[in-house]
Structures are given as structure tokens and as C-alpha cells.
Write an enzyme that holds these catalytic residues in place. Structure first.
Site, PDB file in Angstrom:
ATOM      1  CD  GLU A   1      16.520  -9.466 -40.423  1.00  0.00           C
ATOM      2  OE1 GLU A   1      16.542  -9.641 -39.196  1.00  0.00           O
ATOM      3  OE2 GLU A   1      15.730  -8.694 -40.970  1.00  0.00           O
TER       4      GLU A   1
ATOM      5  CB  SER B   1      13.185 -17.250 -35.366  1.00  0.00           C
ATOM      6  OG  SER B   1      11.946 -16.925 -35.960  1.00  0.00           O
TER       7      SER B   1
ATOM      8  CD  GLU C   1       8.708  -7.199 -40.423  1.00  0.00           C
ATOM      9  OE1 GLU C   1       8.873  -6.149 -39.779  1.00  0.00           O
ATOM     10  OE2 GLU C   1       8.913  -8.332 -39.924  1.00  0.00           O
TER      11      GLU C   1
HETATM   12  P1  PGA Z   1      12.374 -11.981 -35.467  1.00  0.00           P
HETATM   13  O1  PGA Z   1      12.609 -10.682 -36.383  1.00  0.00           O
HETATM   14  O2  PGA Z   1      13.579 -12.085 -34.553  1.00  0.00           O
HETATM   15  O3  PGA Z   1      11.110 -11.703 -34.723  1.00  0.00           O
HETATM   16  O4  PGA Z   1      12.284 -13.145 -36.377  1.00  0.00           O
HETATM   17  C1  PGA Z   1      13.874 -10.373 -36.913  1.00  0.00           C
HETATM   18  C2  PGA Z   1      13.788  -9.147 -37.781  1.00  0.00           C
HETATM   19  O5  PGA Z   1      12.771  -8.961 -38.462  1.00  0.00           O
HETATM   20  O6  PGA Z   1      14.721  -8.332 -37.829  1.00  0.00           O
END
Ligand code: PGA
Length: 251
Positions: A168, A214, A98
Site C-alpha cells: 500500500e 484507492s 495509519e
Molecule cells: P483506501 O484505503 O482504499 O481508502 O485508499 C486502503 C487502506 O488503507 O487499506
């Protein structure tokens, strides 16, 4: 034998009273339990100090979600590594997707942050991962290589021992779509081999590589049982005490 590390990335969620609430639920459920893994929570900046007091006599550790690489000065809105240390942080998430996409953080900046965190004795949780487009184009390993070499530029062997890597895949974050255990294992093995080649076998074998994207109570066990998956970086599911604790218990 690597000890697994489960970290909760709260993202931009929970004001002070919500943070107190979540932590008190967690600590009462974990009370007296012998944990087989390390547990880290990463609340937003505004809750760090309060979280630090609330977890004082527990085995939960504290991390932040970001920082700036300069030590101090005219950087309106930014937070330094020293400030994070002063509120009890041991860890800091850096390079989260992000931050890379919404705030346009590049490998070079992430590398500066990793170096500054290490200098201040904070342990970075360094996030890498490919987008759906990149995976569909068969470029996932190329992308990881670029993120690893950029992010870990000028990092010494000793410093590398203090870093956690979180794989990720961007397409799995907050989407409910998770990488299959085999897909994740394949990427984790790739990362470990990269570290072996670039640093040493010893560093690579001791490196904690978390999976994120997730992770939920019902898929955690299978993901965490893969040879090269040493923990999880959990977003959505860490905001509910029961789910986060079930993930911890699945270790
Ligand atoms: P999420 O986020 O478990 O909601 O997919 C993981 C993260 O962004 O570290």
C-alpha cells in the site's frame, strides 16, 4: 494459480447498526453467487462479534484491523490475538500505514505482532509501502526492503505460507490517487523476488500480495489483471456495499 483475496478495511467506521446494514446488503447481493476469490471484511473491534454471526452461513471471512502481541495482562485498551480468535477472526491487518504514522508503530513491534498472530493461528495481512517523499527520493524499494526484513524477522518458511502481504503506497491511501498498474506490478514483483530470496521459490510463488490504495470499481479490473497482483485491500470503497461487490466481481 493463486486465488485472489479481496479484503475490506473498514477502519474506524460503522457502529453496530451500520455494520448490520452494510453486511446485510453485501450478503444479499452475494447470495447464490459463485465467488472466484476469497472475501474478507475487517470491521472495528466493536462490530466483530456481530459480524461473525451475520456472515456465519456465507463465504465471507472475518479479520481485525490490529492487535497487541501480548497474550493478556495490564495493557489498557489493547486486544490480544486470542480475543480476536474467540470472536471468529481468521485474519488480522498488521503494520497498516495509519498505525505506522499516527501511532508510531515500528518494524520491531509489527514483527512481534506478526509472530503473536501466527502463534494464535491468525493469518496476518502484513502492510508495507513507501510515502510520497520516499518515492520521490527514489527510495521506494529500499523502504520495502527494510519493512520486509524488520517485519518478517524470525519468521519460518512454514509461517510465511500463512502470511498475506499488502503493498500500500502511502501516497495512494485515501487520496484518490492510485499507483498505475505498471507501478504496482513493479513493486509486487520486487516483493515476490524478495520472498523468493529470503524464503523459497515455492513460498514466493504461492504468496498472496494484495494492492491497496484507492482501489475503486473503475480501476480494480486493470490492477487485478497484473501478474503479481493477487487481490486488493480496500478502504473507502468497501464502506459502500455496491462498490465493494463490484470490486469483488471484477475478479
Ligand atoms: P483506501 O484505503 O482504499 O481508502 O485508499 C486502503 C487502506 O488503507 O487499506
Amino acid at each position: 494459480m493463486r486465488k485472489k483475496v479481496i479484503a475490506g478495511n473498514w477502519k474506524m467506521n460503522n457502529d453496530i447498526s451500520e455494520s448490520q446494514n452494510l453486511i446485510s446488503k453485501m450478503t444479499s447481493r452475494l447470495n447464490g453467487k459463485q465467488l472466484k476469490c476469497d472475501v474478507i471484511i475487517c470491521p472495528p473491534f466493536t462490530s466483530l462479534s456481530e459480524a461473525n454471526s451475520l456472515i456465519k452461513n456465507t463465504s465471507i471471512k472475518l479479520g481485525a484491523q490490529n492487535m497487541y502481541f501480548k497474550e493478556s495482562g495490564a495493557f489498557t485498551g489493547e486486544i490480544s490475538a486470542k480475543m480476536l480468535k474467540s470472536v471468529g477472526c481468521e485474519y488480522v491487518i498488521l503494520g497498516h500505514s495509519e498505525r505506522r504514522t499516527i501511532y508510531k508503530e515500528q518494524d520491531k513491534l509489527i514483527n512481534e505482532k506478526i509472530k503473536a498472530a501466527l502463534k494464535a493461528e491468525l493469518k496476518p495481512i502484513f502492510c508495507i509501502g513507501e510515502t510520497l517523499e520516499e518515492r520521490e527520493a527514489g527510495k521506494e524499494k529500499e523502504v520495502l526492503t527494510k519493512q520486509l526484513s524488520g517485519g518478517l524477522d524470525e519468521i519460518s518458511l512454514d509461517q510465511m505460507k500463512k502470511i498475506i502481504i499488502a503493498y500500500e503506497p502511502v501516497w495512494a491511501i485515501g487520496t484518490g490517487k492510485t499507483a498505475s498498474p505498471q507501478q504496482a506490478e513493479d513493486m509486487h514483483q520486487f516483493i515476490r523476488n524478495y520472498i523468493k530470496d529470503d524464503f523459497s521459490t515455492d513460498v514466493a510463488e504461492n504468496l498472496v500480495i494484495q494492492y491497496g490504495g484507492s482501489v475503486k470499481p473503475d480501476n480494480a479490473r486493470e490492477l487485478l489483471s497484473q501478474r503479481n497482483i493477487d487481490g486488493a485491500l480496500v478502504g473507502g470503497a468497501c464502506l459502500i456495499a455496491d462498490s465493494f461487490i463490484s470490486i469483488i466481481e471484477s475478479v
